[in-house]
Scaffold this motif. Structure first.
Motif, PDB file in Angstrom:
ATOM      1  N   UNK A   1      25.271-141.743 -17.177  1.00 30.21           N
ATOM      2  CA  UNK A   1      26.433-141.070 -17.344  1.00 30.21           C
ATOM      3  C   UNK A   1      27.420-140.835 -16.230  1.00 30.21           C
ATOM      4  N   UNK A   2      28.627-140.837 -16.566  1.00 31.91           N
ATOM      5  CA  UNK A   2      29.792-140.964 -16.238  1.00 31.91           C
ATOM      6  C   UNK A   2      29.781-139.778 -16.241  1.00 31.91           C
ATOM      7  N   UNK A   3      30.051-139.078 -15.006  1.00 36.71           N
ATOM      8  CA  UNK A   3      30.400-137.770 -14.166  1.00 36.71           C
ATOM      9  C   UNK A   3      31.730-137.594 -13.513  1.00 36.71           C
ATOM     10  N   UNK A   4      32.978-136.503 -13.880  1.00 35.51           N
ATOM     11  CA  UNK A   4      34.113-136.570 -13.679  1.00 35.51           C
ATOM     12  C   UNK A   4      34.791-135.484 -13.526  1.00 35.51           C
ATOM     13  N   UNK A   5      35.379-134.764 -11.556  1.00 33.78           N
ATOM     14  CA  UNK A   5      35.300-133.793 -11.768  1.00 33.78           C
ATOM     15  C   UNK A   5      37.091-133.610 -11.083  1.00 33.78           C
ATOM     16  N   UNK A   6      37.207-132.674 -12.106  1.00 32.27           N
ATOM     17  CA  UNK A   6      38.474-132.481 -11.981  1.00 32.27           C
ATOM     18  C   UNK A   6      38.946-131.137 -11.919  1.00 32.27           C
ATOM     19  N   UNK A   7      40.048-130.257 -10.529  1.00 30.53           N
ATOM     20  CA  UNK A   7      39.953-129.929  -9.955  1.00 30.53           C
ATOM     21  C   UNK A   7      41.515-129.170 -10.711  1.00 30.53           C
ATOM     22  N   UNK A   8      41.318-127.533 -11.530  1.00 30.83           N
ATOM     23  CA  UNK A   8      42.419-127.257 -12.609  1.00 30.83           C
ATOM     24  C   UNK A   8      43.555-126.059 -11.080  1.00 30.83           C
ATOM     25  N   UNK A   9      44.913-126.434 -11.363  1.00 28.21           N
ATOM     26  CA  UNK A   9      45.231-125.181 -10.334  1.00 28.21           C
ATOM     27  C   UNK A   9      46.423-124.720 -11.684  1.00 28.21           C
ATOM     28  N   UNK A  10      46.338-123.199 -12.495  1.00 26.40           N
ATOM     29  CA  UNK A  10      47.101-123.042 -13.204  1.00 26.40           C
ATOM     30  C   UNK A  10      47.217-121.469 -13.113  1.00 26.40           C
ATOM     31  N   UNK A  11      48.021-121.571 -13.225  1.00 26.73           N
ATOM     32  CA  UNK A  11      49.060-119.406 -13.710  1.00 26.73           C
ATOM     33  C   UNK A  11      48.683-118.930 -15.768  1.00 26.73           C
ATOM     34  N   UNK A  12      47.346-117.841 -15.140  1.00 26.29           N
ATOM     35  CA  UNK A  12      47.728-117.441 -16.141  1.00 26.29           C
ATOM     36  C   UNK A  12      47.573-116.273 -16.358  1.00 26.29           C
ATOM     37  N   UNK A  13      48.103-115.400 -17.389  1.00 24.98           N
ATOM     38  CA  UNK A  13      48.414-113.810 -17.942  1.00 24.98           C
ATOM     39  C   UNK A  13      46.738-113.471 -18.326  1.00 24.98           C
ATOM     40  N   UNK A  14      46.112-112.460 -17.323  1.00 21.98           N
ATOM     41  CA  UNK A  14      44.721-111.587 -18.313  1.00 21.98           C
ATOM     42  C   UNK A  14      45.115-110.425 -18.136  1.00 21.98           C
ATOM     43  N   UNK A  15      44.857-110.149 -19.244  1.00 27.32           N
ATOM     44  CA  UNK A  15      44.478-108.525 -19.899  1.00 27.32           C
ATOM     45  C   UNK A  15      43.277-107.853 -20.437  1.00 27.32           C
ATOM     46  N   UNK A  16      42.981-107.219 -19.862  1.00 24.54           N
ATOM     47  CA  UNK A  16      41.634-107.003 -20.462  1.00 24.54           C
ATOM     48  C   UNK A  16      41.453-105.406 -22.129  1.00 24.54           C
ATOM     49  N   UNK A  17      40.872-105.792 -23.114  1.00 26.07           N
ATOM     50  CA  UNK A  17      41.813-104.452 -23.400  1.00 26.07           C
ATOM     51  C   UNK A  17      40.437-103.364 -23.864  1.00 26.07           C
ATOM     52  N   UNK A  18      40.387-102.376 -23.837  1.00 22.41           N
ATOM     53  CA  UNK A  18      38.833-101.256 -24.653  1.00 22.41           C
ATOM     54  C   UNK A  18      38.723-101.776 -26.085  1.00 22.41           C
TER      55      UNK A  18
END
Length: 211
Positions: free
Chosen positions: A153-170
């Motif tokens: 089993x090959x396993x590769x771990x990646x660290x992501x740095x991202x910009x995300x616009x986040x909105x929660x609506x009712x």
């Protein structure tokens, strides 16, 4: 877009060599480039040329290099640069599926444990009558933190740095948290896995953590 990507599954985006490696390779990282969804264009006077495997290969730690080499030895079709580009694509696909509550896509791209975590969060969100109106603005960086081959089993771990616009609506569509005008920085560490002796070339997300 998700439907198109899912149709090809992760075969088209993770860890396969190009059929003609001598041709120029688009969207590969150069050491001084800032990884992300978009890249600044090369200077107009710069002559076009093929990118060699050594030039295209991202910088990795020695312990990661050993893991990558063991994966390549077991799967001659594996290509680290293609994998990293594909991991960025999978990152966006999985986030989008989670935000939209698309369990079918998540089931395809995640193993059972990760899927159950996403599904439980989606169910809790639905029960609260909330929806997410999020948007992945850009991936600032994607770096391989670990690579190993254990029991085929090959396993590769990646660290992501991202910009995300986040909105929660009712339930009435009113914004209760976040803003689409202000992106927040997200740091995620995701591990992808695949059995190298499998006839199917699919990679799956098997572990998530905050970075």
């Amino acid at each position: 877009m998700i439907a198109v990507f899912l149709g090809l599954r992760l075969y088209s985006v993770l860890g396969r060599r190009a059929e003609h490696e001598e041709e120029p390779v688009p969207h590969r990282f150069e050491p001084k480039d800032k990884p992300g969804i978009s890249q600044a264009p090369q200077a107009a006077q710069a002559p076009a040329r093929a990118v060699t495997e050594q030039e295209a290969k991202p910088d990795v730690l020695p312990v990661v290099e050993r893991g990558v080499q063991s994966i390549i030895a077991a799967d001659r079709g594996f290509d680290i640069v293609s994998f990293l580009e594909g991991a960025k694509g999978a990152y966006g696909m999985i986030l989008e599926a989670y935000w939209q509550g698309d369990k079918e896509t998540l089931r395809e791209l995640c193993d059972d444990s990760v899927y159950e975590g996403f599904a439980s969060a989606i169910d809790a969100r639905d029960e609260a009558g909330e929806t997410l109106d999020n948007k992945l603005i850009r991936i600032e960086d994607a770096t391989i933190r670990d690579a190993e081959l254990e029991r085929k089993e090959a396993r590769i771990t990646v660290r992501f740095l991202a910009d995300i616009a986040a909105v929660t609506r009712d339930s009435e569509g009113t914004v209760v948290a976040g803003s689409l005008d202000d992106a927040i920085e997200s740091r995620d560490i995701w591990t992808f896995a695949r059995r190298v002796d499998s006839r199917t070339p699919d990679w799956q997300l098997v572990e998530t953590d905050e970075g």
